[in-house]
Design a protein around this motif. Structure first.
Motif: not given
Length: 151
Positions: A117-119, A78-82, A27-37, A58-63
């Motif tokens: 990545r942050v959702w 460990e790498t994705t935060l919802a 399933c595909t989602f958009f997430m924010l690059d954690a560095a951007f946040v 800045e390409e903050p959104l990652i598909e």
């Protein structure tokens, strides 16, 4: 809005384990690059459309296509935060910036350093803010994403 490694892990696993995949194994989602946040200078995160349209360089959104089997195995834990949170006002989830402050605090802590990545709904799904402004294409994307998040 307490943030701790345990509660974040549980929220992330709960959200990701709810993915119900239609006609495929991802399933595909958009997430924010954690560095951007981590380094975002504003008081609160903008809505999805503003991030997409105004921060494109800045390409903050990652598909991200999440594979259901990997999610169940905890591959992304460990790498994705919802982030699950309350909208403080009907048209503004974080008017005083306290939620972003807490999120940045966690991401910049030792427990959050591995997050890539942050959702978070308002920044990762097309919103209808101001009311009536969401395009038909964005409305269809929102509906698809919401269906997957709520399963």
């Amino acid at each position: 809005w307490p943030l701790s490694g345990i509660s974040i892990t549980r929220v992330a696993m709960e959200m990701l384990s709810k993915l119900s995949l239609q006609g495929g194994d991802s399933c595909t989602f958009f997430m924010l690059d954690a560095a951007f946040v981590r380094t975002f200078p504003g008081k609160s995160l903008p809505f999805f459309q503003e991030i997409r349209d105004d921060y494109a360089t800045e390409e903050p959104l990652i598909e991200v296509a999440l594979d259901y089997a990997d999610v169940v195995k905890g591959t992304h834990i460990e790498t994705t935060l919802a982030v699950s949170h309350r909208w403080m006002q009907p048209d503004d989830p974080d008017p005083d910036g306290e939620q972003l402050k807490a999120l940045k605090g966690f991401l910049n802590s030792p427990a959050g350093k591995k997050i890539e990545r942050v959702w978070i709904d308002s920044a990762c799904m097309p919103q209808d803010q101001p009311k009536g402004s969401r395009s038909a294409e964005d409305a269809a994307a929102f509906k698809r994403m919401l269906k997957e998040v709520n399963r």
